[in-house]
Design an enzyme around this catalytic site. Structure first.
Site, PDB file in Angstrom:
ATOM      1  N   LYS A 172       0.827  -1.203   0.000  1.00 27.60           N
ATOM      2  CA  LYS A 172       0.000   0.000   0.000  1.00 27.60           C
ATOM      3  C   LYS A 172       0.865   1.259   0.000  1.00 27.60           C
ATOM      4  O   LYS A 172       1.725   1.418   0.856  1.00 27.60           O
ATOM      5  CB  LYS A 172      -0.926  -0.020   1.213  1.00 27.60           C
ATOM      6  CG  LYS A 172      -1.879  -1.219   1.232  1.00 27.60           C
ATOM      7  CD  LYS A 172      -2.694  -1.294   2.498  1.00 27.60           C
ATOM      8  CE  LYS A 172      -1.860  -1.594   3.715  1.00 27.60           C
ATOM      9  NZ  LYS A 172      -2.654  -1.877   4.920  1.00 27.60           N
ATOM     10  N   THR A 204      -9.003   8.784   8.549  1.00 21.09           N
ATOM     11  CA  THR A 204      -8.343   7.631   7.939  1.00 21.09           C
ATOM     12  C   THR A 204      -8.075   6.513   8.945  1.00 21.09           C
ATOM     13  O   THR A 204      -7.331   5.581   8.648  1.00 21.09           O
ATOM     14  CB  THR A 204      -7.011   8.063   7.303  1.00 21.09           C
ATOM     15  OG1 THR A 204      -6.199   8.723   8.296  1.00 21.09           O
ATOM     16  CG2 THR A 204      -7.246   9.013   6.135  1.00 21.09           C
ATOM     17  N   GLY A 206      -8.340   3.193  10.659  1.00 21.28           N
ATOM     18  CA  GLY A 206      -8.871   1.889  10.284  1.00 21.28           C
ATOM     19  C   GLY A 206      -8.863   1.588   8.800  1.00 21.28           C
ATOM     20  O   GLY A 206      -9.460   0.596   8.370  1.00 21.28           O
ATOM     21  N   THR A 207      -8.180   2.395   8.004  1.00 20.68           N
ATOM     22  CA  THR A 207      -8.192   2.155   6.553  1.00 20.68           C
ATOM     23  C   THR A 207      -7.533   0.823   6.202  1.00 20.68           C
ATOM     24  O   THR A 207      -8.032   0.082   5.349  1.00 20.68           O
ATOM     25  CB  THR A 207      -7.489   3.289   5.794  1.00 20.68           C
ATOM     26  OG1 THR A 207      -6.198   3.531   6.380  1.00 20.68           O
ATOM     27  CG2 THR A 207      -8.296   4.575   5.841  1.00 20.68           C
ATOM     28  N   GLY A 208      -6.404   0.512   6.853  1.00 19.50           N
ATOM     29  CA  GLY A 208      -5.723  -0.738   6.555  1.00 19.50           C
ATOM     30  C   GLY A 208      -6.541  -1.947   6.962  1.00 19.50           C
ATOM     31  O   GLY A 208      -6.642  -2.935   6.215  1.00 19.50           O
ATOM     32  N   CYS A 209      -7.138  -1.892   8.154  1.00 22.99           N
ATOM     33  CA  CYS A 209      -8.005  -2.975   8.620  1.00 22.99           C
ATOM     34  C   CYS A 209      -9.170  -3.165   7.658  1.00 22.99           C
ATOM     35  O   CYS A 209      -9.530  -4.297   7.298  1.00 22.99           O
ATOM     36  CB  CYS A 209      -8.550  -2.667  10.010  1.00 22.99           C
ATOM     37  SG  CYS A 209      -7.302  -2.431  11.294  1.00 22.99           S
TER      38      CYS A 209
END
Length: 270
Positions: A172, A204, A206-209
Site C-alpha cells: 500500500k 483515515t 482503520g483504513t488498513g483494517c
C-alpha cells in the site's frame, strides 16, 4: 450463498479499526462475520491508552470454536502483538486450512502506538506469511518485514515487493505524497499498479483494517485475486470519500463503512 468470514484481530473500543472495522466491512459487503479476539485496546480517535492481550490458549479456543461449527470461507488476520500469539494462530490455521487467508501485518496504530513487538516480526515472516494468500503491508510494515529502507517512490516499491516470495502481496502506497495513492499488487510474479485519487481528509483511522477485511470478504465472491482486490480498493476509496459525513471523535476519525448501504436505505447521517 452468503459467505462466512473470520477475523483474527484486536478490538478497538472506538469502533474504527480492528475487529469492529472488520465486522462492519464484512456486513457492508454482504458477508457474515465471526471473530477471534487477540487483544483488547482502550483507544479512541486520538490514540491507544492501554492494551490487554488474550492468552494464546484462549485465542486458540476461539479459533477452534468457530471452525468446528461454522463453514469459514476466508480469514482476515490483523493485530497479533507478539510471537506467542503468532505461533498459535499459525498452528490453528495449519490445522483448519481455510481456502483464503489475508494477512494485514499490523505493527503501529495510527497515533504511533506500537502494536507488534520487535521479536514478533521474524515470527510473522517465517510462520504466518507462508500460509497467507495475500499480505497487505503499508510501506513501513513492508520495510520492517523485509529488512529494507522504507520505499519512497514506485521503483523502491517494486524492489520491496520483489522480496516477498510466498503468496501474493498488496503493497500500500498511502505513505507516498502526491495527488494519487498507488498500491502495488504482486500476484505470481506479475506486478500491477492500482491507483486512486488521494482524498484530503483526516478520517483515515482503520483504513488498513478495512481494506484487508474487504479483500477477505470479496475473495470468495470474485473469480480471482485481481478482481477482488480492485473491488476492495473501490470500496475503501468510497468509504474514505464519505467519511466526512460522520462526526466521530476529535482525532483521526473512522471511514464510513456503510456508505453504500446507508445511502441506499435513505438514512440520515450527520
Amino acid at each position: 450463498m452468503i459467505h462466512n468470514i473470520l477475523t483474527i484481530a484486536g478490538s478497538d473500543s472506538g469502533g474504527g479499526a480492528g475487529i469492529q472495522a472488520d465486522l462492519k466491512t464484512f456486513s457492508a459487503l454482504g458477508c457474515y462475520g465471526a471473530s477471534a479476539i487477540t487483544a483488547l485496546t482502550a483507544q479512541n480517535t486520538c490514540g491507544v491508552d492501554a492494551v490487554e492481550l488474550m492468552s494464546p490458549t484462549f485465542i486458540a479456543k476461539q479459533i477452534d470454536a468457530v471452525f468446528s461449527d461454522i463453514r469459514i470461507d476466508a480469514v482476515k488476520i490483523g493485530m497479533l502483538a507478539n510471537a506467542d500469539i503468532i505461533a498459535v494462530v499459525a498452528e490453528r490455521l495449519r490445522a483448519w486450512q481455510p481456502r483464503w487467508i489475508v494477512l494485514d501485518p499490523v505493527m503501529v496504530a495510527k497515533g504511533g502506538h506500537r502494536l507488534l513487538d520487535e521479536a514478533a516480526i521474524t515470527s510473522m515472516r517465517d510462520e504466518l506469511m507462508p500460509l497467507a494468500s495475500l499480505v497487505t503491508p503499508n510501506l513501513p510494515e513492508a520495510a520492517a518485514l523485509m529488512d529494507l529502507p522504507v520505499a519512497t517512490d514506485w521503483a523502491a516499491m517494486e524492489a520491496t515487493a520483489a522480496r516477498f516470495t510466498s503468496g501474493a502481496v498488496l503493497l500500500k502506497g498511502g505513505h507516498l505524497t502526491g495527488t494519487v495513492s498507488p498500491d502495488l499488487l504482486k500476484v505470481g510474479g506479475v506486478m500491477t499498479c492500482l491507483e486512486a485519487n488521494r482524498i484530503e481528509t483526516s478520517n483515515t483511522h482503520g483504513t488498513g483494517c478495512t481494506l484487508s477485511a474487504a479483500i477477505a470478504a470479496l475473495l470468495p465472491q470474485h473469480a480471482g485475486m485481481m478482481s477482488a482486490v480492485r473491488a476492495a480498493k473501490d470500496y475503501i476509496t468510497g468509504a474514505i470519500a464519505a467519511s466526512d459525513q460522520l462526526d466521530v471523535g476529535h482525532g483521526h476519525g473512522p471511514v464510513h463503512h456503510f456508505h453504500q448501504l446507508w445511502k441506499t436505505c435513505g438514512a440520515s447521517v450527520s
